[in-house]
Design a protein around this motif. Structure first.
Motif, PDB file in Angstrom:
ATOM      1  N   THR A 264       0.830  -1.205   0.000  1.00 18.38           N
ATOM      2  CA  THR A 264       0.000   0.000   0.000  1.00 18.38           C
ATOM      3  C   THR A 264       0.866   1.258   0.000  1.00 18.38           C
ATOM      4  OG1 THR A 264      -1.705  -1.184   1.233  1.00 18.38           O
ATOM      5  CG2 THR A 264      -1.831   1.214   1.214  1.00 18.38           C
ATOM      6  N   THR A 290      -9.514   0.500  -8.824  1.00 18.94           N
ATOM      7  CA  THR A 290      -9.124  -0.629  -9.680  1.00 18.94           C
ATOM      8  C   THR A 290      -7.855  -0.367 -10.478  1.00 18.94           C
ATOM      9  OG1 THR A 290     -10.535   0.226 -11.453  1.00 18.94           O
ATOM     10  CG2 THR A 290     -11.517  -1.342  -9.909  1.00 18.94           C
ATOM     11  N   ALA A 334     -16.999  -2.477   1.764  1.00 16.64           N
ATOM     12  CA  ALA A 334     -15.571  -2.784   1.657  1.00 16.64           C
ATOM     13  C   ALA A 334     -15.350  -4.057   0.855  1.00 16.64           C
ATOM     14  CB  ALA A 334     -14.946  -2.923   3.047  1.00 16.64           C
ATOM     15  N   TYR A 335     -16.239  -5.044   1.047  1.00 14.06           N
ATOM     16  CA  TYR A 335     -16.107  -6.293   0.297  1.00 14.06           C
ATOM     17  C   TYR A 335     -16.678  -6.163  -1.112  1.00 14.06           C
ATOM     18  CZ  TYR A 335     -14.502  -8.252   4.641  1.00 14.06           C
ATOM     19  OH  TYR A 335     -13.772  -8.498   5.754  1.00 14.06           O
ATOM     20  N   ASP A 337     -16.084  -3.474  -2.790  1.00 19.62           N
ATOM     21  CA  ASP A 337     -14.882  -2.926  -3.435  1.00 19.62           C
ATOM     22  C   ASP A 337     -13.887  -4.031  -3.781  1.00 19.62           C
ATOM     23  OD1 ASP A 337     -15.922  -0.411  -3.263  1.00 19.62           O
ATOM     24  OD2 ASP A 337     -14.683   0.240  -1.576  1.00 19.62           O
ATOM     25  N   ARG A 338     -13.801  -5.032  -2.885  1.00 22.37           N
ATOM     26  CA  ARG A 338     -12.899  -6.156  -3.187  1.00 22.37           C
ATOM     27  C   ARG A 338     -13.350  -6.905  -4.441  1.00 22.37           C
ATOM     28  NH1 ARG A 338     -10.725  -9.367   2.185  1.00 22.37           N
ATOM     29  NH2 ARG A 338      -9.947  -7.554   3.325  1.00 22.37           N
ATOM     30  N   LYS A 341     -12.349  -4.793  -7.434  1.00 23.72           N
ATOM     31  CA  LYS A 341     -10.915  -4.855  -7.697  1.00 23.72           C
ATOM     32  C   LYS A 341     -10.524  -6.225  -8.237  1.00 23.72           C
ATOM     33  CE  LYS A 341      -6.485  -3.399  -5.919  1.00 23.72           C
ATOM     34  NZ  LYS A 341      -5.785  -4.363  -6.759  1.00 23.72           N
ATOM     35  N   SER A 342     -11.130  -7.281  -7.679  1.00 27.49           N
ATOM     36  CA  SER A 342     -10.858  -8.631  -8.174  1.00 27.49           C
ATOM     37  C   SER A 342     -11.247  -8.757  -9.645  1.00 27.49           C
ATOM     38  CB  SER A 342     -11.626  -9.656  -7.337  1.00 27.49           C
ATOM     39  OG  SER A 342     -11.503 -10.951  -7.886  1.00 27.49           O
ATOM     40  N   PHE A 391     -14.338 -13.081  -4.672  1.00 28.48           N
ATOM     41  CA  PHE A 391     -13.746 -12.126  -3.734  1.00 28.48           C
ATOM     42  C   PHE A 391     -13.667 -12.822  -2.380  1.00 28.48           C
ATOM     43  CE2 PHE A 391     -18.266 -11.519  -3.252  1.00 28.48           C
ATOM     44  CZ  PHE A 391     -18.453 -11.285  -1.887  1.00 28.48           C
ATOM     45  N   SER A 392     -12.745 -12.386  -1.551  1.00 21.17           N
ATOM     46  CA  SER A 392     -12.506 -13.049  -0.269  1.00 21.17           C
ATOM     47  C   SER A 392     -13.268 -12.349   0.849  1.00 21.17           C
ATOM     48  CB  SER A 392     -10.998 -13.051   0.030  1.00 21.17           C
ATOM     49  OG  SER A 392     -10.747 -13.642   1.280  1.00 21.17           O
ATOM     50  N   TYR A 393     -13.941 -13.146   1.681  1.00 24.08           N
ATOM     51  CA  TYR A 393     -14.644 -12.613   2.841  1.00 24.08           C
ATOM     52  C   TYR A 393     -14.335 -13.509   4.035  1.00 24.08           C
ATOM     53  CZ  TYR A 393     -18.469 -11.245   5.977  1.00 24.08           C
ATOM     54  OH  TYR A 393     -19.199 -10.821   7.053  1.00 24.08           O
ATOM     55  N   GLU A 397     -13.650 -17.802  -0.136  1.00 21.97           N
ATOM     56  CA  GLU A 397     -13.818 -17.256  -1.475  1.00 21.97           C
ATOM     57  C   GLU A 397     -15.283 -17.352  -1.893  1.00 21.97           C
ATOM     58  OE1 GLU A 397     -11.462 -15.790  -3.468  1.00 21.97           O
ATOM     59  OE2 GLU A 397     -10.225 -15.896  -1.672  1.00 21.97           O
TER      60      GLU A 397
END
Length: 586
Positions: A264, A290, A334-335, A337-338, A341-342, A391-393, A397
């Motif tokens: 980051t 992204t 937030a997820y 957004d994941r 991005k994924s 996406f990961s939570y 997956e």
């Protein structure tokens, strides 16, 4: 709980192994690099030391040439010697027949006038130089003026009247140690090296004698060997700090243990390090989440490339995530957004670098394939649509799907804007046909204004007049997915986090213990018999540990993400008796 503990532990241990491997490879590479650099320095400065000694030999050669040209005579020796002197030369000498007769400077060097051939310390090596026609060096030996010296003796041969060669004697230079090496060893010290200069004790010996060395110890030094006259010299150096770079090892270890945080920071540093002129332009054209084009950047780039290649075929695609609001509402933004991005990472990995990638906004993305037709794009876009996307939570997956529409320029559009409207019409059409698919534009599709299809879970949960939950329909392993505000208010749970924590995310734990087996058996008996879950009365566990008498009505449905799930609506048993009285009893 075991899974939640074991998986992070395995990941941690695998990470430690990976860091150990990386550190090992880094250490090995660094050692090799240091050895290579040290060997280059040993070779470079070894050659320089050799040349510095050779400069002393050149003085003896100059005297030798004068003697040969003057048939063994040197007039004005002191003047010639004075011109040959330098800061690293102790004295210049002549030794006809091996006996030192002339020394410059003479003062303080009177003891140097000795018979070299018959001297017990110098005779053997001097005789070797005479008999083998070779330059020899001898030393180091202590000088009366202080420090140490090395004697360079160069044998001189003349020709008599019968043209027979005979030994005239020696031209000699005494070199000061370490003055003769001072430039080289000073540079190496500044570079952080220890050093040692050695030579064979005599031309016929394999034993090395130290000429000069630094104060520190030499650990596994690299060496450079060279020859002066008949003797072998060796120059050795190791780094003062050793071959291992401990600082680098510590940095590498720390880096990989904190890789996410550093990544980051590096991304931020990369953005900040851009020139001010380009920085704002990049920010204006790039989607910050992204790291692909935003709508403005994509439109500008697409219009430019089409304008520059008006006769080339292009295919534009528009796509979005199916039921994206469900992801946001159930797992949080937030997820969501994941997931975005994924999906962008999938695009960057799947399509070649010459394909324009962009995010229109929200969960809608766009692509422009250059030099491409619908026929060429069909297989590739279908493959991308079917490509698994996750996406990961919380370590798991979760899969999601996309719907994609695409169109071709100039077959269906004369410019970029019209091309994107055609792609949008195809996307709208695939949404109407059940989502999770890919469709090409064809004439007759209406682009129009695309409206939101279906209802978002958030909208339903906020406005539905009743308390409900959603959980996995599994006899052995049910799992709570969602509860609306009405349910949380009725049962006293502050939020879904508290509900999940106190119930261990299980509907089973919401039922009073003495009723659990009976109620669950009743539910599954109805399901297994082919009937929908009818009204069931039981006691529901509240946040404070008390129980509320409720009536539930459930329905089992197929979910694309979770398989079979229960949608269950709850009614307060007591309130129903109060409001409906006898009517309810009947």
């Amino acid at each position: 709980m075991k899974k939640k503990t074991l998986v992070p532990l395995i990941i941690f241990l695998l990470g430690i192994c990976l860091v150990g491997f990386i550190v090992y490879k880094t250490d090995t590479h660094e050692k090799n690099e240091r050895h290579i650099t040290a060997q280059l320095n040993a070779t470079t400065y070894g050659e320089r030391i050799k040349n510095e000694i050779a400069s002393g030999i050149e003085i003896t050669d100059a005297l030798k040439q004068i003697l040969i040209s003057e048939n063994g005579e040197i007039n004005q020796f002191d003047t010639i010697a004075e011109n040959l002197m330098s800061a690293s030369i102790e004295s210049v000498q002549l030794a006809p027949d091996g006996v030192v007769t002339d020394i410059y400077p003479a003062e303080g060097n009177e003891a140097g006038k000795i018979d070299l051939i018959h001297d017990k310390d110098r005779g053997e090596i001097s005789g070797y130089a005479r008999d083998n026609h070779t330059v020899i060096t001898q030393g180091p030996f202590e000088l009366k003026q202080g420090d140490y010296g090395i004697a360079v003796r160069n044998p001189v041969y003349l020709t008599d009247t019968n043209k027979q060669e005979y030994f005239w004697g020696f031209t000699i230079v005494i070199l000061r140690v370490p003055d003769i090496f001072s430039d080289s060893i000073y540079a190496l010290s500044n570079f952080g090296y220890e050093y040692r200069i050695s030579k064979t004790a005599s031309p016929w010996s394999d034993t090395y004698k130290v000429i000069y060395q630094s104060d520190g110890s030499l650990t596994q030094p690299v060496s450079y060997d060279f020859k002066i006259g008949a003797e072998n010299w060796r120059f050795e150096i190791p780094p003062q700090s050793g071959w291992r770079n401990n600082t680098l090892i510590a940095v590498v270890t720390g880096f990989f243990l904190a890789v996410i945080l550093l990544l980051t920071v590096l991304t931020r540093v990369w953005l900040v390090s851009k020139e001010n002129k380009n920085r704002f332009q990049i920010l204006a054209h790039t989607d910050s989440l992204t790291d692909i084009y935003n709508r403005y950047g994509f439109d500008e780039a697409a219009e430019k490339i089409i304008a520059q290649n008006p006769k080339t075929h292009f295919v534009a695609a528009l796509f979005d995530i199916d039921d994206f609001k469900f992801i946001n509402d159930v797992y949080g933004h937030a997820y969501g957004d994941r997931a975005l991005k994924s999906l962008a990472d999938n695009m960057k990995a799947f399509f070649p670098p010459d394909v324009l990638l962009g995010r229109n906004g929200g969960d809608e993305f766009c692509i422009l394939l250059p030099d491409c037709t619908l026929e060429k794009a069909d297989a590739k876009l279908n493959q991308f649509t079917r490509l698994p996307k996750t996406f990961s939570y919380k370590g798991t997956e979760h899969h999601f799907s996309i719907s994609l529409g695409y169109a071709e320029y100039p077959a269906f559009a004369s410019n970029h804007s019209q091309l994107m409207r055609c792609a949008d019409a195809a996307l709208y059409e695939i949404k109407l046909h059940g989502k999770n698919g890919c469709m090409a534009y064809r004439k007759g599709l209406q682009s129009g204004v695309r409206k939101q299809l279906g209802f978002a879970l958030k909208d339903v949960s906020e406005h539905l007049p009743g308390a409900f939950i959603i959980y996995r329909a599994d006899k052995e392993d049910d799992e709570l997915f969602y509860a609306n505000q009405e349910f949380l208010h009725m049962t006293g749970y502050k939020d879904m986090g508290e509900l999940f924590r106190l119930t261990n995310k299980s509907f089973h734990n919401l039922i009073r213990e003495d009723e659990q087996k009976q109620i669950e058996a009743s539910i599954w008996e109805q399901i297994d018999s082919g009937n929908e879950n009818d009204y069931i009365h039981f006691h529901l566990r509240k946040a404070d540990g008390s129980y509320l008498s409720v009536l539930d009505h459930g329905r089992i449905v197929e979910s694309q993400q979770y398989g079979k799930v229960f949608y269950v609506l709850f009614m307060d048993w007591k309130d129903m008796h109060i409001h409906y009285g006898d009517k309810f009893s009947r």
